[in-house]
Design a protein around this motif. Structure first.
Motif, mmCIF file in Angstrom:
data_model
loop_
_atom_site.group_PDB
_atom_site.id
_atom_site.type_symbol
_atom_site.label_atom_id
_atom_site.label_comp_id
_atom_site.label_asym_id
_atom_site.label_seq_id
_atom_site.Cartn_x
_atom_site.Cartn_y
_atom_site.Cartn_z
ATOM 1 N N ALA A 116 45.269 23.256 34.728
ATOM 2 C CA ALA A 116 44.312 22.499 35.548
ATOM 3 C C ALA A 116 43.017 23.279 35.742
ATOM 4 C CB ALA A 116 44.940 22.171 36.898
ATOM 5 N N ALA A 117 43.125 24.600 35.838
ATOM 6 C CA ALA A 117 41.946 25.433 36.075
ATOM 7 C C ALA A 117 41.301 25.936 34.783
ATOM 8 C CB ALA A 117 42.339 26.626 36.939
ATOM 9 N N GLU A 118 41.876 25.574 33.627
ATOM 10 C CA GLU A 118 41.407 26.085 32.336
ATOM 11 C C GLU A 118 41.340 27.612 32.370
ATOM 12 O OE1 GLU A 118 37.723 24.107 31.498
ATOM 13 O OE2 GLU A 118 38.703 22.232 30.955
ATOM 14 N N ALA A 119 42.386 28.201 32.911
ATOM 15 C CA ALA A 119 42.432 29.652 33.095
ATOM 16 C C ALA A 119 42.672 30.358 31.772
ATOM 17 C CB ALA A 119 43.545 30.010 34.075
ATOM 18 N N ASP A 120 42.072 31.517 31.634
ATOM 19 C CA ASP A 120 42.260 32.306 30.425
ATOM 20 C C ASP A 120 43.705 32.795 30.363
ATOM 21 O OD1 ASP A 120 40.705 33.938 28.189
ATOM 22 O OD2 ASP A 120 42.143 35.296 29.124
ATOM 23 N N TRP A 121 44.364 32.566 29.221
ATOM 24 C CA TRP A 121 45.785 32.899 29.093
ATOM 25 C C TRP A 121 46.033 34.395 29.292
ATOM 26 C CZ3 TRP A 121 50.311 30.287 28.767
ATOM 27 C CH2 TRP A 121 51.435 31.001 28.347
ATOM 28 N N THR A 122 45.347 35.218 28.528
ATOM 29 C CA THR A 122 45.610 36.657 28.561
ATOM 30 C C THR A 122 45.193 37.272 29.888
ATOM 31 O OG1 THR A 122 45.302 36.778 26.171
ATOM 32 C CG2 THR A 122 45.153 38.850 27.394
ATOM 33 N N ASN A 123 44.012 36.918 30.363
ATOM 34 C CA ASN A 123 43.512 37.554 31.582
ATOM 35 C C ASN A 123 44.257 37.102 32.831
ATOM 36 O OD1 ASN A 123 41.706 39.061 30.166
ATOM 37 N ND2 ASN A 123 39.915 37.820 30.665
ATOM 38 N N THR A 124 44.785 35.894 32.822
ATOM 39 C CA THR A 124 45.569 35.458 33.978
ATOM 40 C C THR A 124 46.805 36.335 34.139
ATOM 41 O OG1 THR A 124 44.810 33.169 33.850
ATOM 42 C CG2 THR A 124 46.889 33.560 34.982
ATOM 43 N N PHE A 125 47.516 36.558 33.053
ATOM 44 C CA PHE A 125 48.730 37.374 33.146
ATOM 45 C C PHE A 125 48.394 38.854 33.345
ATOM 46 C CE2 PHE A 125 50.447 33.554 31.107
ATOM 47 C CZ PHE A 125 51.520 33.311 31.958
ATOM 48 N N ALA A 126 47.279 39.301 32.769
ATOM 49 C CA ALA A 126 46.839 40.672 33.052
ATOM 50 C C ALA A 126 46.471 40.816 34.524
ATOM 51 C CB ALA A 126 45.655 41.035 32.159
ATOM 52 N N GLY A 127 45.817 39.800 35.075
ATOM 53 C CA GLY A 127 45.476 39.827 36.495
ATOM 54 C C GLY A 127 46.712 39.840 37.377
ATOM 55 N N LEU A 128 47.733 39.082 37.008
ATOM 56 C CA LEU A 128 48.997 39.112 37.732
ATOM 57 C C LEU A 128 49.604 40.514 37.697
ATOM 58 C CD1 LEU A 128 51.028 35.890 36.828
ATOM 59 C CD2 LEU A 128 50.468 36.704 39.119
ATOM 60 N N THR A 129 49.538 41.128 36.531
ATOM 61 C CA THR A 129 50.132 42.450 36.344
ATOM 62 C C THR A 129 49.443 43.483 37.218
ATOM 63 O OG1 THR A 129 50.711 41.872 34.066
ATOM 64 C CG2 THR A 129 50.681 44.210 34.612
ATOM 65 N N GLU A 130 48.128 43.371 37.337
ATOM 66 C CA GLU A 130 47.344 44.328 38.130
ATOM 67 C C GLU A 130 47.145 43.875 39.575
ATOM 68 O OE1 GLU A 130 44.122 46.326 35.353
ATOM 69 O OE2 GLU A 130 43.993 44.153 35.195
ATOM 70 N N GLU A 131 47.640 42.672 39.895
ATOM 71 C CA GLU A 131 47.333 42.028 41.175
ATOM 72 C C GLU A 131 45.822 41.998 41.387
ATOM 73 O OE1 GLU A 131 50.042 44.088 44.012
ATOM 74 O OE2 GLU A 131 51.009 42.114 44.125
#
Length: 483
Positions: A367-382
């Motif tokens: 829905a947010a057209e979120a970047d695949w790689t950076n979303t999960f990297a952001g989760l990893t780094e909080e």
């Protein structure tokens, strides 16, 4: 022409002992002015080569101009369903030199690509342009660093000649290595143009190369097919995990070894959209991201059709056995995908509500057209700024549930995620920048890109500039086969 070499080549010729139906002897075309551009010293070491000697000889021996004395160049015959249509194929611009005996006992096929015409060239020139060969080197080695099974690249040699595509382009030869170049399409070829005896000979060879334990099973050929299916399910799930879109999942591009091959029209997804595809020749999105698991199953069904007489002498029993195995593919893939996605959000073990948690995140990302790689990297780094979709009340509710789930497991979440979520992938625009510079004679951007891609999970050392999504000016992105 062969030459004595001190590089450590230990080439065997096991494939050439198969029936002559499966290959034709074919000499590579000498390069006019070969020049080594890239050499993979790490791969050379694992192949048991003396990297210094192999690199010194590479311009000649890995361009097809001269060959190691143990080489017996052949081009393999195979068929395949290309975008759903069956056709006779074969190595139209590739020469298998033999199988390198590695220090650990493995055999690795060594193949030149872009090395000249063969009897399977179908009117083509048998050559390759520099850009696509550099591209395959970049992406295949990036996939290896990501931990995804792949054929690998040993060298790129410029030929000093030009090839005509839509314009005149510099030519090159790529040397690549794989556990074998046996494809689903090799079995299709044997079934369509050979005989049951030839299919059996090919299957026996494949079992010996890849699955010797299957030979001890009650039904060795069914056991072998099961192993191929398991590898393909795992491979496809790993593609989905990093947002990799193959682009040309024809049956001739499906290795029975479970390794990725053919990097022509592939690309990595940026904004998450399951319908994403990049290939200019995939007009209907047959090989879109969301379709890759289904296409892998479709390809496996074509392999099963080719092997049916080996499963049972009774046609009905053979068909029932094949169908029973293929029914398991969906379950195998789903389990592999769940394992991949659990790791990406830091979950260990299995709980019933894990899949809804994954689905909820993917819905928010789409829905947010979120970047695949950076979303999960952001989760990893909080790091919620990097994962910009994760700044909503819906996400906060979701994240509270995930943290509660993690508290019920023994293994800490973030080490799991750091192994599953790369900080960097071969961003399409970065690859194109490196290729454009290389074609103009400047290899530095390519070397810089390769250095970053060699350590994709190194969050501390990855430059932020290589993590940035493509600028709007580079969209929409399209890829081409390079043939």
């Amino acid at each position: 022409m062969t030459q004595s070499s001190t590089a450590g080549w230990q080439l065997k010729q096991t494939y050439a002992y198969l029936h002559e139906t499966f290959f034709v002897p074919a000499e590579p075309a000498p390069a006019e002015a070969p020049k080594l551009l890239l050499f993979n010293r790490g791969l050379a070491d694992s192949l048991g080569l003396d990297a210094d000697e192999a690199e010194a000889e590479a311009a000649q021996t890995l361009s097809g101009t001269t060959l190691p004395e143990q080489a017996y160049p052949i081009s393999q015959a195979y068929a395949g369903h290309q975008f759903g249509h069956f056709t006779m194929l074969g190595d139209g611009r590739a020469h298998l030199l033999g199988e390198q005996q590695c220090p650990d006992g493995r055999l690795m096929d060594i193949q030149l690509k872009g090395s000249g015409r063969t009897p399977f060239s179908r009117g083509g020139d048998g050559r390759a342009a520099l850009g696509p060969m550099l591209r395959e080197y970049i992406i295949s080695e990036a996939m290896h660093a990501l931990g995804i099974p792949t054929n690998r690249s040993l060298a790129v040699v410029a030929t000093g000649e030009t090839v005509r595509r839509q314009r005149m382009e510099p030519g090159a030869v790529l040397t690549r290595a794989a556990s074998s170049y046996l494809r689903a399409g090799t079995f299709q070829y044997a079934a369509q143009f050979g005989s049951t005896e030839l299919v059996q000979q090919l299957a026996d060879y494949a079992i010996n190369r890849h699955d010797p334990e299957a030979a001890e099973a009650d039904n060795p050929y069914l056991a072998f097919f099961r192993r191929v299916m398991e590898r393909q399910a795992s491979l496809t799930a790993s593609w989905q995990g990093v947002g990799f879109i193959h682009g040309v999942m024809n049956t001739d591009n499906m290795f029975i070894s479970g390794e990725t091959m053919d990097y022509g029209p592939c690309a990595f997804m940026n904004a998450y959209d399951p319908a994403t595809f990049f290939s200019s020749i995939d007009q209907g999105g047959r090989y879109a991201y969301e379709n890759q698991p289904k296409i892998a199953g479709w390809n496996l069904a074509r392999l099963a059709e080719s092997m049916l007489p080996l499963f049972d002498e009774d046609e009905e029993k053979a068909l029932a056995a094949a169908q029973e195995e293929l029914y398991r593919y969906t379950e195998l893939y789903h389990e592999a995908w769940l394992d991949v996605m659990r790791a990406k959000i830091g979950l260990a073990g299995q709980e019933e509500d894990d899949e809804p948690l994954i689905d909820q995140l993917l819905s928010m990302m789409q829905a947010a057209e979120a970047d695949w790689t950076n979303t999960f990297a952001g989760l990893t780094e909080e790091n919620w700024e990097k994962a910009n979709v994760l700044q909503t009340p819906a996400f906060q509710t979701w994240y509270t549930k995930v943290k509660a789930r993690r508290e019920r497991q023994d293994e800490p979440a973030f080490p799991i995620m750091k192994r599953a979520n790369p900080a960097v992938i071969p961003r399409n625009h970065r690859v194109e920048e490196a290729l454009a510079a290389a074609e103009s004679g400047d290899m530095e951007p390519l070397h810089a890109l390769m250095a970053v891609l060699s350590s994709p999970f190194d969050y501390e050392q990855t430059p932020a500039s290589y993590q940035e999504p493509p600028p709007p000016s580079s969209l929409p992105y399209r890829t081409f086969c390079g043939t």
